[in-house]
Design a protein around this motif. Structure first.
Motif, short mmCIF file in Angstrom:
data_model
loop_
_atom_site.label_atom_id
_atom_site.label_comp_id
_atom_site.label_asym_id
_atom_site.label_seq_id
_atom_site.Cartn_x
_atom_site.Cartn_y
_atom_site.Cartn_z
N LEU A 1 0.82 -1.22 0.00
CA LEU A 1 0.00 0.00 0.00
C LEU A 1 0.85 1.27 0.00
O LEU A 1 0.62 2.18 -0.82
N PRO A 2 1.86 1.42 0.89
CA PRO A 2 2.70 2.64 0.84
C PRO A 2 3.45 2.79 -0.48
O PRO A 2 3.68 3.91 -0.95
N ALA B 1 1.95 7.25 -6.53
CA ALA B 1 0.91 8.21 -6.91
C ALA B 1 1.32 9.65 -6.57
O ALA B 1 0.56 10.59 -6.83
N GLY B 2 2.50 9.82 -5.98
CA GLY B 2 3.01 11.16 -5.68
C GLY B 2 2.40 11.80 -4.45
O GLY B 2 2.49 13.02 -4.28
N LEU B 3 1.81 10.99 -3.56
CA LEU B 3 1.13 11.53 -2.38
C LEU B 3 2.03 11.58 -1.16
O LEU B 3 1.67 12.19 -0.14
N LEU C 1 -7.27 7.77 -1.03
CA LEU C 1 -6.53 6.55 -1.36
C LEU C 1 -5.97 5.85 -0.12
O LEU C 1 -5.80 4.63 -0.12
N ARG C 2 -5.67 6.63 0.92
CA ARG C 2 -5.13 5.99 2.12
C ARG C 2 -6.16 5.08 2.78
O ARG C 2 -5.81 4.22 3.59
N MET C 3 -7.46 5.25 2.43
CA MET C 3 -8.50 4.40 2.99
C MET C 3 -8.48 2.99 2.39
O MET C 3 -9.26 2.13 2.80
#
Length: 447
Positions: A92-93, A99-101, A118-120
């Motif tokens: 996930l990370p 994604a550039g987040l 997206l972190r959800m």
């Protein structure tokens, strides 16, 4: 010397691998959610509390289902889910960074992750882990019940609990050294370690786990639901679960409160993984000795001893601010936390093996998975209440220093951080008194 079956030892070995995987992650779960995914204290406490709570709520249902389909199939399902879930936590990370987040390194830098949905994606990953872990919670402890007799049950559960804590100790050993080398990225890579351990456990069960006790296999769904109804309406067991919840609310603070508390109060060089490892180290050393020492005492008597130790442990944890200067070369917060956790572990030796023995002896033949799964309901309640309360208390008494413009302003708001532990000492004391009353009432009814 007591001899146990190969199924007993294989089940316990798989439990050791699963506990190594779980505790390597769980000791830093709130740090992973905050430092890697950008959740605040309250959000990370609620998410980790729901995760832990789900692990302890579902076992009564997955345990009943395991009684129906057979333990070997159920354990294979469990470790398949766990391998996929831990792999998802690690990937996930990677996806969020691509994604550039966020930019990961020795210190994480968020670039929009805090407001991104997206972190959800953590939610479906957590659900997979909860389903897999809930099978393990009920089946391995139920396997111990099936592979022992009433005479060897206490010994069997002390061995089981020793294996649990060897796994807990070993799993936590990897976190702090990795964190000291690569910083916050350790919270990502440790997930791949856990996935590999669960894969090893899956292969161990596939090749080695075979049991001759197939009680309950093939039962109808109506029989499963009748068993669930019966155990849910057992008032005596429900009351005991509620009382023991107080102990586990304090125990869960090793993961809910302690990591953030010691890093914020003792400094970034604090090592919460090593501090938490005091618990399984003491349990491994003493659980068999204490179980043997209390063997002729009733299970409730042994549990009562531990319940009166647990509020004492919280008071010791609160006392770190009373000292000026280092103690034995360590920050006083660290020293008193270690001491308190050692007392907590001693309490656990008196409580946990005998608690599982007590529940296993209430279980009808073929329903061990259901009853041992039901016994974990205390940790569901403790997770929801304990982690939720932790988030509230951390916010009130020991907030995140990163939210402040100056160290002085933060120190002013964190001056009473030790009050957190007074809340848990009070909960422990109430639970200890409640268990004494419960023991008196149930003893008089039996007489």
């Amino acid at each position: 010397m007591t001899k146990f079956s190969r199924a007993f030892w294989t089940a316990n070995m798989s439990e050791l691998f699963e506990r190594m995987a779980y505790y390597a992650i769980f000791i830093v779960i709130t740090l992973y959610l905050s430092n890697t995914l950008g959740f605040n204290d309250l959000e990370s406490s609620l998410i980790s509390g729901l995760f832990s709570g789900g692990l302890y709520f579902l076992p009564m249902f997955t345990g009943a289902f395991a009684d129906k389909i057979g333990y070997r199939k159920a354990i294979l399902i469990a470790f398949t889910f766990l391998t996929i879930g831990y792999l998802g936590l690690g990937l996930l990370p990677v996806m969020l960074e691509s994604a550039g987040l966020v930019e990961y390194g020795e210190k994480t830098r968020f670039t929009g992750l805090e407001t991104s949905s997206l972190r959800m994606l953590i939610v479906p990953v957590m659900i997979i882990l909860v389903i897999g872990g809930s099978f393990i919670k009920s089946i391995i402890s139920a396997s111990v019940a099936r592979e022992t007799t009433s005479e060897t049950r206490a010994k069997g559960y002390s061995i089981f609990y020793m294996m649990v804590n060897i796994g807990a100790f070993t799993g936590k050993c990897f976190v702090d050294p990795l964190r000291s080398v690569i910083g916050d990225e350790a919270y990502i890579y440790i997930n791949f370690f856990s996935a590999a351990l669960c894969l090893v456990a899956l292969l161990t069960i596939f090749f080695l786990f075979h049991t001759t006790d197939t009680s309950g296999e093939g039962k109808s769904m109506s029989e499963v639901f009748r068993g669930l109804t019966k155990v849910f309406t057992n008032g005596r067991l429900l009351v005991l679960i509620l009382i023991v919840t107080g102990f586990w609310m304090i125990q869960h603070q090793m993961y809910a409160t302690m990591p953030k508390y010691v890093i914020r109060m003792a400094g970034e060089t604090a090592r919460p993984g090593w501090i938490a490892n005091v618990n399984p180290f003491v349990v491994v050393l003493l659980v068999n000795v204490i179980t043997q020492f209390m063997a002729r005492r009733k299970a409730l008597t042994s549990m009562a001893v531990g319940m009166f130790l647990i509020p004492l442990s919280a008071l010791i944890m609160a006392s770190g601010n009373m000292f000026d200067g280092d103690i034995l070369g360590m920050h006083p917060i660290t020293v008193m936390m270690i001491t308190g956790i050692a007392v907590q572990a001693l309490a656990e030796c008196f409580i946990s093996p005998r608690y599982m023995e007590f529940f296993s002896l209430q279980a009808p033949k073929g329903e061990e998975g259901l009853y041992l799964g039901f016994s974990h309901l205390h940790s569901f309640l403790a997770s929801i209440l304990g982690f939720g309360l932790s988030g509230i208390l951390l916010t009130a008494y020991c907030p995140d220093p990163a939210l402040y413009d100056s160290v002085e302003a933060w120190k002013s708001d964190a001056a009473n951080a030790h009050y957190i532990w007074y809340w848990f000492a009070a909960i422990g004391a109430i639970s200890a008194v409640a268990l004494i009353i419960y023991s008196k009432v149930t003893s008089s009814k039996e007489a």
